[in-house]
Design a protein around this motif. Structure first.
Motif, PDB file in Angstrom:
ATOM      1  N   LEU A 162       0.843  -1.204   0.000  1.00 61.86           N
ATOM      2  CA  LEU A 162       0.000   0.000   0.000  1.00 61.86           C
ATOM      3  C   LEU A 162       0.874   1.249   0.000  1.00 61.86           C
ATOM      4  O   LEU A 162       0.593   2.223  -0.700  1.00 61.86           O
ATOM      5  N   ALA A 166       1.395   4.056  -3.057  1.00 56.01           N
ATOM      6  CA  ALA A 166       1.282   5.510  -2.888  1.00 56.01           C
ATOM      7  C   ALA A 166       2.502   6.209  -3.483  1.00 56.01           C
ATOM      8  O   ALA A 166       2.375   7.197  -4.207  1.00 56.01           O
ATOM      9  N   ALA A 171       3.454  10.040  -4.528  1.00 60.12           N
ATOM     10  CA  ALA A 171       3.486  10.609  -3.187  1.00 60.12           C
ATOM     11  C   ALA A 171       4.902  10.518  -2.624  1.00 60.12           C
ATOM     12  O   ALA A 171       5.544   9.479  -2.739  1.00 60.12           O
ATOM     13  N   THR A 172       5.363  11.597  -2.009  1.00 63.15           N
ATOM     14  CA  THR A 172       6.684  11.568  -1.380  1.00 63.15           C
ATOM     15  C   THR A 172       6.605  10.630  -0.178  1.00 63.15           C
ATOM     16  O   THR A 172       5.512  10.336   0.310  1.00 63.15           O
ATOM     17  N   PRO A 173       7.751  10.143   0.308  1.00 60.77           N
ATOM     18  CA  PRO A 173       7.707   9.253   1.472  1.00 60.77           C
ATOM     19  C   PRO A 173       6.960   9.881   2.656  1.00 60.77           C
ATOM     20  O   PRO A 173       6.216   9.192   3.348  1.00 60.77           O
ATOM     21  N   ARG A 175       4.502  12.193   2.573  1.00 61.37           N
ATOM     22  CA  ARG A 175       3.058  12.199   2.291  1.00 61.37           C
ATOM     23  C   ARG A 175       2.494  10.791   2.406  1.00 61.37           C
ATOM     24  O   ARG A 175       1.389  10.590   2.876  1.00 61.37           O
ATOM     25  N   ALA A 179      -0.652   9.975   4.551  1.00 64.07           N
ATOM     26  CA  ALA A 179      -1.885   9.655   3.823  1.00 64.07           C
ATOM     27  C   ALA A 179      -2.230   8.170   3.895  1.00 64.07           C
ATOM     28  O   ALA A 179      -3.387   7.799   3.772  1.00 64.07           O
ATOM     29  N   VAL A 180      -1.227   7.330   4.058  1.00 64.65           N
ATOM     30  CA  VAL A 180      -1.511   5.887   4.040  1.00 64.65           C
ATOM     31  C   VAL A 180      -1.193   5.238   5.393  1.00 64.65           C
ATOM     32  O   VAL A 180      -2.096   4.776   6.088  1.00 64.65           O
ATOM     33  N   THR A 183      -2.866   7.001   8.524  1.00 66.52           N
ATOM     34  CA  THR A 183      -4.321   6.927   8.425  1.00 66.52           C
ATOM     35  C   THR A 183      -4.808   5.513   8.729  1.00 66.52           C
ATOM     36  O   THR A 183      -5.815   5.325   9.396  1.00 66.52           O
ATOM     37  N   LEU A 184      -4.061   4.531   8.225  1.00 63.28           N
ATOM     38  CA  LEU A 184      -4.521   3.154   8.415  1.00 63.28           C
ATOM     39  C   LEU A 184      -4.296   2.662   9.841  1.00 63.28           C
ATOM     40  O   LEU A 184      -5.018   1.785  10.311  1.00 63.28           O
TER      41      LEU A 184
END
Ligand SMILES: Nc1ncnc2c1ncn2[C@@H]1O[C@H](COP(=O)(O)OP(=O)(O)O)[C@@H](O)[C@H]1O
Ligand SMILES: [Mg+2]
Lengths: 274, 380
Positions: A162, A166, A171-173, A175, A179-180, A183-184
């Motif tokens: 996942l 991203a 997505a930069t590391p 972000r 974002a992933v 959040t998870l």
């Protein structure tokens, strides 16, 4: 034989066990609503001791300090504990990993008296004035271990692809982390925060070592007052404390349970046609 | 399906010396500890190709793909995409997108949010993102599913979301790791067709990893067969199938009878081979081998012919034997023949007539014959 069915023996054992745990607490709650000043004599229902609490400066000050300590220390513990949990779960091989793991778990089983004493010695050695900040720091120290364990267990089986997906999508590391990853694992963070919050709220031992004049926490205040005799006011504030801690614990359990359900569902979906 | 693929068959940039490769892999190697995953691989892939990496499980296909995406750093060699050296370029800056084997859909985002993720990273305007997402949903036939979460989709639908998400940024190169591996057989065949269609419509260069030779054969413009981290052969599906370079390729791609023998004479591009184990003499197209050299010849089962009657010329390319097993496959049957010398040959025959006048059956004495062009002399 059906092992999961309740037998008479089980019911009796359960009743006795729960009675041991909760009868004293129930008595305390009931007497917090007692009309009489005497804690052992029932004289009718009243909420006057709760009203009296608001007038009690000492208790209100202690409550306010406790709340601030709990919120700040839980937040600090969540941040540091999350980082520690991530490191433990992610970097499978680094020098001193076993030692680090053991050191993270140690505070969970360390006698509180020892943790408290060690922190006291540290603060003295550093020549810090004991007060609000030292209690907060002490609480963050011992509760971050709980957060680390919760976060680490949430990361077991985390699908790293996942994060790769991203990054693959631009997505930069950093972000990707927010974002992933974050959040998870947010449910674990919330559960960890709630646990750290309740641990701080009801801690007496470590606070006694780490605190100083002007930073008396609620459990410390209750303890010192009780030595002069139990008052219905103490019962009332204790009842409130019990309610908050119970809510925190239940919320932490629910958050974790819900995230587990969501995770199972996602995993089942991923497996369905493999 | 054939009509959409004919134009590509005519465009063969890999045969054009003036054409320069779009994706160039030069001497790439990667080991994990003592385990060599990819060993010194060179590849030149052209713009718009549908290129397959085919090989058994564990041969290094995924590792090669992950090096193209930037998730693994090669121990040696370099990768060029559209002329740009990718060495040291992190995954989020490569003009490459990947469709993961597990799909890796973000479980906390809706289908739309999943597809929009890549465009949002580039800070595209909201209206443009919405348009592109709608376009992608239409492309993969998922209109109306945008608000769903991945767990509310079937396996086939999730696969298409993963494809849409990987295509939305119009990458120069799309990498697909076993994209159909999780689908059931029927859906897989249908999706192969869809995938080729989408690829042709968008003109994006595809590199697809698969261990399914049928899948690679149906979809690819060209394919590379891998074994133990190395590429054994590169070519169009027909080239690789018809002219396998090695025993491994011959056996991995379809079925092959491999007969060992010794060259007895070599003249005018024709080799005479004495195959004692099979009990026959083989005349086959080929050169470069001197008399006395040991060699192996591969025959596809469908290139052999079975007959009850003895052929006119039995001096070469014919061997007598007994049918000892028949596998009925519906459209065709595979006859297992034991030659008189004791070797086993598999002969495939189309069941084009429902009633054969004199059907060949178990324990029949038969003759297996073939044309001089039927066999392929293997390099090793
Ligand atoms: N991260 C890794 N760590 C150690 N070994 C790995 C890793 N990734 C792949 N390998 C090994 O490299 C070899 C090639 O793996 P892979 O590229 O996944 O093969 P394929 O995709 O062809 O099945 C295998 O032997 C595998 O065990
Ligand atoms: Mg793989």
């Amino acid at each position: 034989m059906n092992a999961s069915r309740l037998s008479t023996v089980n019911i009796v054992a359960l009743t006795i066990g729960f009675a041991f745990l909760y009868v004293p607490i129930l008595i305390l709650i009931v007497f917090s609503f007692n009309e009489s000043r005497l804690v052992t004599v029932w004289a009718g229902f009243s909420t006057k001791w709760y009203a009296a609490l608001l007038e009690n400066r000492q208790i209100m000050d202690a409550a306010w300090i406790t709340l601030r300590v709990a919120i700040v220390s839980a937040t600090v513990a969540t941040i540091i504990g999350t980082l520690a949990g991530l490191t433990l779960a992610r970097f499978v091989r680094f020098r001193g990993r076993t030692l680090f793991t053991g050191m993270i778990y140690a505070p969970l089983v360390m006698p509180e008296v020892i943790t408290g004493l060690a922190l006291l010695l540290l603060f003295v050695a550093l020549d810090w004035d004991r007060g609000y900040w030292t209690v907060t720091l002490a609480h963050a120290t011992f509760s971050m271990a709980y957060v680390a364990v919760i976060v680490q267990s949430r990361l077991v089986g985390f699908d790293r692809s996942l994060e790769e997906a991203a990054m693959d999508l631009g997505a930069t590391p950093l972000r990707t982390f927010f974002a992933v990853t974050l959040t998870l694992i947010a449910p674990a963070l919330i559960a960890g925060w709630l646990l750290a919050f309740t641990l701080s709220l009801d801690d007496l031992v470590i606070a006694s070592f780490a605190s100083g004049p002007g930073a008396t926490t609620l459990p410390m205040r209750i303890y010192s007052q009780v030595r002069l005799g139990v008052t219905p006011e103490i019962n009332a504030i204790s009842t409130i404390l019990i309610a908050i801690v119970a809510c925190g614990a239940v919320a932490a359990t629910l958050v974790q349970k819900r995230s587990l359900v969501l995770r199972r569902r996602a995993e089942a979906a991923a497996r369905a046609d493999v | 399906m054939n009509d959409t693929r004919t134009p590509r068959a005519r465009i063969e940039p890999w045969n054009d010396p003036a054409a320069s490769a779009y994706v160039r892999v030069e001497g790439i190697a990667k080991s994990f500890g003592a385990q060599v995953a990819v060993a010194n691989v060179d590849l030149a892939i052209h713009k718009g190709e549908f290129f397959s990496l085919l090989g058994p499980s564990g041969c290094g296909k995924t590792t090669l793909l992950r090096m193209l995406a930037g998730f693994e750093t090669p121990d040696a060699g370099r990768i060029l995409i559209d002329g740009a050296d990718m060495t040291g370029v992190p995954p989020h800056r490569r003009p490459v997108n990947m469709m993961f084997q597990s799909y890796a859909l973000f479980p906390h985002m809706t289908v739309e949010q999943n597809i929009a993720f890549g465009l949002r990273q580039d800070g595209a305007p909201k209206a443009e993102i919405a348009d592109r997402v709608a376009e992608m949903l239409a492309l993969v036939k998922l209109d109306g599913f945008g608000r769903r979460k991945p767990h509310q989709l079937s396996g086939g639908q999730r696969q298409r979301v993963a494809l849409a998400r990987a295509l939305v940024k119009k990458p120069k190169l799309l990498l697909l790791d076993e994209p159909l591996g999780a689908l059931d057989r029927r859906l897989r065949e249908h999706t192969q067709f869809e995938l080729v269609n989408i690829q042709e419509r968008l003109g994006i260069t595809f590199i697809i990893v698969t261990h399914d030779q049928e899948e690679a054969m149906t979809m690819s413009s060209r394919m590379a067969v891998m074994e133990h981290g190395a590429i054994r052969q590169v070519g169009t599906p027909a080239e690789v199938y018809e002219r396998p370079a090695s025993r491994f390729v011959a056996e991995f791609l379809g079925d092959a009878n491999i007969i060992e023998g010794r060259v007895t004479s070599s003249a005018n591009g024709r080799l005479q081979i004495a195959a004692e184990a099979a009990g026959c003499t083989i005349a086959v197209d080929g050169d470069g081998l001197a008399a006395g050299a040991p060699c192996a010849v591969a025959f596809r089962p469908e290139k052999l012919t079975l007959a009850k009657d003895q052929p006119a010329d039995t001096s070469s390319n014919a061997v007598a034997g007994t049918v000892f097993d028949i596998a009925y496959l519906g459209d065709m049957s595979v006859y297992h023949v034991r030659t008189d010398a004791g070797a086993t040959l598999r002969v495939a025959a189309a069941n084009s007539q429902r009633m054969i006048e004199r059907p060949i059956t178990w324990d029949d004495r038969v003759w297996v014959t073939w044309a001089p062009g039927a066999g392929v002399v293997l390099d090793r």
